[in-house]
Write a protein that holds these residues in place. Structure first.
Motif, PDB file in Angstrom:
ATOM      1  N   GLU A 146      46.954   5.519  -7.812  1.00 50.43           N
ATOM      2  CA  GLU A 146      47.701   6.002  -6.648  1.00 50.43           C
ATOM      3  C   GLU A 146      49.059   6.514  -7.053  1.00 50.43           C
ATOM      4  O   GLU A 146      49.529   7.557  -6.575  1.00 50.43           O
ATOM      5  N   ARG A 147      49.701   5.757  -7.969  1.00 50.49           N
ATOM      6  CA  ARG A 147      51.017   6.193  -8.424  1.00 50.49           C
ATOM      7  C   ARG A 147      50.914   7.515  -9.187  1.00 50.49           C
ATOM      8  O   ARG A 147      51.780   8.394  -9.051  1.00 50.49           O
ATOM      9  N   HIS A 148      49.850   7.631 -10.003  1.00 47.48           N
ATOM     10  CA  HIS A 148      49.655   8.904 -10.720  1.00 47.48           C
ATOM     11  C   HIS A 148      49.456  10.060  -9.752  1.00 47.48           C
ATOM     12  O   HIS A 148      50.043  11.140  -9.918  1.00 47.48           O
ATOM     13  N   LEU A 149      48.640   9.827  -8.724  1.00 44.30           N
ATOM     14  CA  LEU A 149      48.392  10.885  -7.751  1.00 44.30           C
ATOM     15  C   LEU A 149      49.649  11.252  -6.989  1.00 44.30           C
ATOM     16  O   LEU A 149      49.914  12.421  -6.709  1.00 44.30           O
ATOM     17  N   ASP A 150      50.416  10.234  -6.635  1.00 44.34           N
ATOM     18  CA  ASP A 150      51.699  10.524  -5.944  1.00 44.34           C
ATOM     19  C   ASP A 150      52.603  11.356  -6.825  1.00 44.34           C
ATOM     20  O   ASP A 150      53.273  12.286  -6.356  1.00 44.34           O
ATOM     21  N   THR A 151      52.605  10.982  -8.134  1.00 41.16           N
ATOM     22  CA  THR A 151      53.452  11.755  -9.058  1.00 41.16           C
ATOM     23  C   THR A 151      52.974  13.219  -9.147  1.00 41.16           C
ATOM     24  O   THR A 151      53.769  14.169  -9.153  1.00 41.16           O
ATOM     25  N   LEU A 152      51.623  13.386  -9.211  1.00 47.41           N
ATOM     26  CA  LEU A 152      51.082  14.744  -9.266  1.00 47.41           C
ATOM     27  C   LEU A 152      51.421  15.532  -8.006  1.00 47.41           C
ATOM     28  O   LEU A 152      51.733  16.726  -8.058  1.00 47.41           O
ATOM     29  N   ILE A 153      51.321  14.868  -6.866  1.00 50.32           N
ATOM     30  CA  ILE A 153      51.650  15.546  -5.611  1.00 50.32           C
ATOM     31  C   ILE A 153      53.104  15.974  -5.606  1.00 50.32           C
ATOM     32  O   ILE A 153      53.459  17.085  -5.195  1.00 50.32           O
ATOM     33  N   GLN A 154      53.960  15.069  -6.080  1.00 49.36           N
ATOM     34  CA  GLN A 154      55.386  15.411  -6.122  1.00 49.36           C
ATOM     35  C   GLN A 154      55.649  16.581  -7.071  1.00 49.36           C
ATOM     36  O   GLN A 154      56.423  17.484  -6.744  1.00 49.36           O
ATOM     37  N   ASP A 155      54.988  16.510  -8.270  1.00 51.43           N
ATOM     38  CA  ASP A 155      55.183  17.616  -9.212  1.00 51.43           C
ATOM     39  C   ASP A 155      54.654  18.946  -8.648  1.00 51.43           C
ATOM     40  O   ASP A 155      55.262  20.013  -8.828  1.00 51.43           O
ATOM     41  N   THR A 156      53.475  18.839  -7.962  1.00 51.89           N
ATOM     42  CA  THR A 156      52.920  20.058  -7.361  1.00 51.89           C
ATOM     43  C   THR A 156      53.837  20.621  -6.291  1.00 51.89           C
ATOM     44  O   THR A 156      54.060  21.836  -6.197  1.00 51.89           O
ATOM     45  N   ASN A 157      54.343  19.749  -5.454  1.00 56.08           N
ATOM     46  CA  ASN A 157      55.285  20.207  -4.418  1.00 56.08           C
ATOM     47  C   ASN A 157      56.510  20.845  -5.045  1.00 56.08           C
ATOM     48  O   ASN A 157      57.023  21.861  -4.568  1.00 56.08           O
ATOM     49  N   ALA A 159      56.578  22.292  -7.985  1.00 56.81           N
ATOM     50  CA  ALA A 159      56.196  23.594  -8.532  1.00 56.81           C
ATOM     51  C   ALA A 159      56.075  24.641  -7.431  1.00 56.81           C
ATOM     52  O   ALA A 159      56.460  25.806  -7.603  1.00 56.81           O
ATOM     53  N   LEU A 160      55.511  24.228  -6.285  1.00 61.37           N
ATOM     54  CA  LEU A 160      55.404  25.162  -5.165  1.00 61.37           C
ATOM     55  C   LEU A 160      56.769  25.595  -4.674  1.00 61.37           C
ATOM     56  O   LEU A 160      56.980  26.769  -4.321  1.00 61.37           O
ATOM     57  N   ASP A 161      57.683  24.663  -4.653  1.00 61.55           N
ATOM     58  CA  ASP A 161      59.057  25.030  -4.246  1.00 61.55           C
ATOM     59  C   ASP A 161      59.664  26.026  -5.222  1.00 61.55           C
ATOM     60  O   ASP A 161      60.325  26.999  -4.814  1.00 61.55           O
ATOM     61  N   ILE A 162      59.417  25.772  -6.515  1.00 66.25           N
ATOM     62  CA  ILE A 162      59.973  26.689  -7.522  1.00 66.25           C
ATOM     63  C   ILE A 162      59.342  28.078  -7.372  1.00 66.25           C
ATOM     64  O   ILE A 162      60.016  29.112  -7.453  1.00 66.25           O
ATOM     65  N   LEU A 163      58.001  28.091  -7.164  1.00 65.79           N
ATOM     66  CA  LEU A 163      57.323  29.376  -6.991  1.00 65.79           C
ATOM     67  C   LEU A 163      57.833  30.109  -5.763  1.00 65.79           C
ATOM     68  O   LEU A 163      57.978  31.335  -5.765  1.00 65.79           O
ATOM     69  N   ALA A 164      58.024  29.376  -4.684  1.00 65.61           N
ATOM     70  CA  ALA A 164      58.564  30.011  -3.484  1.00 65.61           C
ATOM     71  C   ALA A 164      59.942  30.600  -3.747  1.00 65.61           C
ATOM     72  O   ALA A 164      60.282  31.703  -3.296  1.00 65.61           O
ATOM     73  N   SER A 165      60.722  29.852  -4.520  1.00 67.55           N
ATOM     74  CA  SER A 165      62.059  30.359  -4.863  1.00 67.55           C
ATOM     75  C   SER A 165      61.965  31.618  -5.727  1.00 67.55           C
ATOM     76  O   SER A 165      62.704  32.581  -5.530  1.00 67.55           O
ATOM     77  N   LEU A 166      61.000  31.579  -6.687  1.00 70.80           N
ATOM     78  CA  LEU A 166      60.823  32.760  -7.529  1.00 70.80           C
ATOM     79  C   LEU A 166      60.365  33.965  -6.712  1.00 70.80           C
ATOM     80  O   LEU A 166      60.773  35.104  -6.946  1.00 70.80           O
ATOM     81  N   ALA A 167      59.436  33.698  -5.756  1.00 68.06           N
ATOM     82  CA  ALA A 167      58.951  34.804  -4.912  1.00 68.06           C
ATOM     83  C   ALA A 167      60.102  35.397  -4.112  1.00 68.06           C
ATOM     84  O   ALA A 167      60.209  36.630  -3.992  1.00 68.06           O
TER      85      ALA A 167
END
Length: 763
Positions: A146-157, A159-167
């Motif tokens: 669960e902790r790993h998945l939470d970490t992945l979700i946080q990292d994905t979020n 990354a999405l924020d960074i991509l949105a910023s890049l866009a």
């Protein structure tokens, strides 16, 4: 399951440096993540309970699963190693010892236990913890996952924020660079336009700068050698391109001046080509003329005149290819003129080349031609003009074929017949010479006419007839060879352009001599008996000559020229009719015992029968009698309804067909047609109807008069005997004619008698 070092989490623990050596085994994923475990914290294992049989309600024994290769492999490991399988393996391995261990009594772990307290209650918590140890392990693993998945979700979020910023950044950059991009596109478009304009200016400038180059080359001292080089074709191509450019752009600076100068240079280049070709012809002719004069063999002369001459002309680099290139710009392969720019200049040069070539051939072959002409004239005087003419025509046709083949090999052109004055055919035909080339047939006609003029008309007719049947009539059983096709074309031109007109003039002279200007002789006006069953044997001499001329004309001409609307045929018939009119006018006042109407009927029927024979078939294959009398009689509408026929001679009658006036002249508003405008057959029909009407009417009146007198029977017999003798003398071998005339006389007499109300005895 995974090493904690794989993820950058806050709860990662540092590995003990002292444990980094040894076997270098990685930490177990089953290790609790809450720091380094202490020795005192370890859970004491519970002593095993010995039971006889496995209780189905007993929790399964916990086993350690193999370490997963990745996080996605975790669920597969769980499914592969269920708890029940581990418990069963452990029970199977210690099956024999369970019974003894179950009987062993374990000492109490703590002395503080109360003996009175049940042991189950004392050990209940430990048993529960021991039984739930495996499930606790799974719970910890799930918590770790669960902790790993939470970490992945946080990292994905993140990354999405960074991509949105890049866009957003890219959009901003694109908005900022759109104007720059449009400016760059405009610059590129302008660059392409300038480049294209520069190319066009450079191309257009070439048409101006080429003038100095080509002027120097064509005015150089050795410019005459260019005509025997491949570069000459390039010069002509460039000059054509420059002339086309100046013609297309007359608004350019000095376009008219440059156009005139380029045309002058083109004329100069073509003049150099003419000079080079003439020089080559003179050189070849000088070598060949000596050899022709030195030999006496006809085969050697032929080989020199054609084979050797061709080799001498072809012995050059590019002279003939350049000449062929010039000719192709003026004419196609069949000599038809082309259209386009500078075609007049090329056409003039081509004609000059043709004339130079034909002049050289005249000079080289003149000795041979003169000997052939002399031999032809001697043969015509010594042997027969007809035989000499046939041999001469064959010889000329062979020479014309060889000349045409040589012309085609040298210039790669086969001039076909054409009436266009700008064609190659007319250019070659306009060359005046005694040489028989591939096109000109005038020398053949000239020599033939010189021999046929003093000869009889029959000789000329025989020669023309032979040429028509020998060359014009195709034999479809065999394939036509090139030589046969060439001879057929020459024959058609020779006849249509020269010999037919010559023969027509000869016929007109013979008509005037033997028909028109023949005086009327009294002895010739008598109708003698028929000789050997030939209907024309007792005809009037001018009519006999007219029949002979019609026969000659039919033998010497195709059927298309022997129709009744032919000028010669019309003149023969017209003059024969005029001769009959003169004879009739002379016959009426004379007491020769010859009936003028019967005289006209006899000669007109013979003449009409001859015309019908010419229109239907060959007169030589027909019976010499009046074989077409039935057809003629039906055409005159005499045999169908004689009563109506005789009654139709009232003025205004329609029997005078085709505009021919009746005895009363033009009636009912129908204008009379001049004899010159009438068909020859129409004139014969008109005159024949008149003569038949006059003869039958007069003899019908005689029969009526003889019947009405006293002793009419004797008078009638005498009249009938006289009529029979007259008809038998004129038509002894033609009973059909006699029967028709008697029938017409009887019907006419009967018609006259019916008008008077009396009955006439049958003749």
């Amino acid at each position: 399951m995974y090493e904690d070092a794989w993820y950058n989490f806050d709860f990662q623990h540092k590995r003990n440096p002292s444990q980094s050596h040894g076997h270098k085994r990685k930490e177990s994923l089953l290790q609790q993540p809450n720091g380094v475990s202490q020795p005192g914290d370890a859970t004491e294992p519970l002593e095993e309970l010995f039971e006889d049989e496995a209780d189905p309600n007993t929790p399964a024994e916990a086993t350690i699963a193999r370490r997963a290769k990745s996080y996605s492999d975790f669920h597969d490991l769980v499914r592969e190693h269920p708890v029940t399988q581990s418990s069963e393996r452990r029970r199977a391995s210690r099956k024999q010892d369970r019974y003894w261990d179950a009987l062993a009594i374990q000492e109490p772990r703590h002395s503080a236990f109360d003996l009175d307290t049940p042991i189950f209650e004392l050990l209940q918590d430990d048993l529960l913890e021991a039984s739930q140890q495996e499930y606790s392990l799974y719970r910890d693993q799930l918590a770790l996952t669960e902790r790993h998945l939470d970490t992945l979700i946080q990292d994905t979020n993140g990354a999405l924020d960074i991509l949105a910023s890049l866009a957003d950044s890219f959009r901003a950059v694109e908005d900022q660079t759109s104007s720059f991009k449009s400016q760059c596109d405009d610059l590129l478009t302008e660059q392409k336009r300038l480049q294209k304009l520069a190319d066009e200016v450079g191309t257009d400038l070439y048409y101006y700068t080429y003038l100095d180059n080509v002027t120097r080359r064509l005015n150089a001292p050795g410019a005459s050698r260019l005509v025997d080089d491949e570069v000459f074709e390039e010069i002509l191509t460039n000059l054509d391109a420059c002339i086309a450019f100046m013609t297309k752009n007359p608004n350019y600076r000095d376009a008219e001046s440059y156009l005139a100068r380029y045309q002058a240079l083109l004329t100069k280049a073509l003049h150099l080509l003419e000079v080079g070709f003439v020089s080559r012809l003179d050189k070849s002719s000088a070598d060949m003329a000596k050899q022709i004069a030195a030999t006496q063999s006809e085969a050697a002369r032929h080989a020199l005149a054609y084979g050797r001459f061709e080799e001498l002309l072809l012995d050059s680099y590019s002279l003939l290819p350049n000449i062929r290139n010039v000719l192709s710009k003026a004419f196609d392969e069949y000599g038809s003129p082309k259209s386009g720019q500078s075609v007049d200049i090329y056409s003039n040069t081509a004609k000059n080349i043709f004339l130079a070539y034909l002049g050289t051939r005249d000079r080289d072959l003149k000795p041979i031609i003169q000997k052939e002409i002399e031999a032809f004239r001697n043969d015509a005087k010594e042997t027969s003009p007809e035989t000499a003419s046939r041999n001469f025509v064959k010889q000329c046709f062979e020479r014309s074929y060889h000349e045409a083949q040589l012309f085609t090999k040298l210039f790669e052109m086969e001039p076909g017949y054409s009436t266009d004055t700008a064609s190659a055919f007319m250019a070659i035909k306009g060359h005046r010479s005694d040489l028989v080339n591939g096109v000109n047939v005038a020398p053949i006609a000239t020599q033939l006419q010189s021999v046929l003029v003093p000869s009889e008309l029959k000789v000329a007719c025989n020669v023309l007839g032979w040429m028509t049947h020998e060359y014009l009539v195709l034999d479809y059983d065999e394939d036509e060879t090139p030589f046969a096709r060439h001879c057929r074309e020459l024959t058609a031109r020779l006849l249509t352009e020269h010999l037919w007109a010559f023969t027509d003039a000869a016929f007109e002279a013979e008509i005037a001599k033997s028909i028109s200007k023949v005086p009327v002789v009294v002895d010739a006006l008598k109708i003698g008996p028929v000789v050997d069953g030939v209907a024309s044997s007792n005809a009037y001499p001018p009519v006999k000559r007219a029949l002979e001329l019609l026969d000659l004309f039919d033998q010497s001409m195709p059927k298309e020229r022997c129709q009744r609307d032919s000028p010669v045929v019309f003149k023969i018939v017209k003059e024969a009719i005029q001769a009959l009119h003169r004879a009739e006018a002379r016959l009426k006042p004379l007491k020769t015992g010859t009936d003028s109407d019967l005289f006209m009927i006899k000669n007109l029927l013979i003449l009409k029968n001859e015309l019908v024979s010419l229109e239907i078939g060959d007169i030589r294959s027909q019976d010499p009698g009046m074989q077409h009398f039935g057809q003629i009689w039906d055409a005159l509408s005499v045999a169908q309804n004689l009563v109506g026929y005789f009654s139709s001679f009232i003025p205004g009658s329609s029997l005078w067909s085709r505009g021919s006036p009746g005895p009363g002249g033009a009636k009912n508003g129908t204008p009379a047609v001049a004899p010159e405008q009438q068909d020859a057959s129409d004139q014969l029909d008109e005159l024949l109807r008149k003569s038949i009407y006059a003869f039958t009417q007069r003899w019908g009146d005689v029969i009526n008069e003889a019947t009405g007198r006293q002793l009419g029977g004797k008078n009638l017999v005498k009249v009938e005997r006289e009529l029979e003798a007259m008809l038998q003398n004129a038509f002894s071998n033609q009973p059909e004619v006699i029967a028709k005339l008697k029938e017409a006389i009887q019907m006419h007499a009967q018609a006259q008698n019916e008008r008077k109300g009396s009955k006439i005895t049958r003749v």
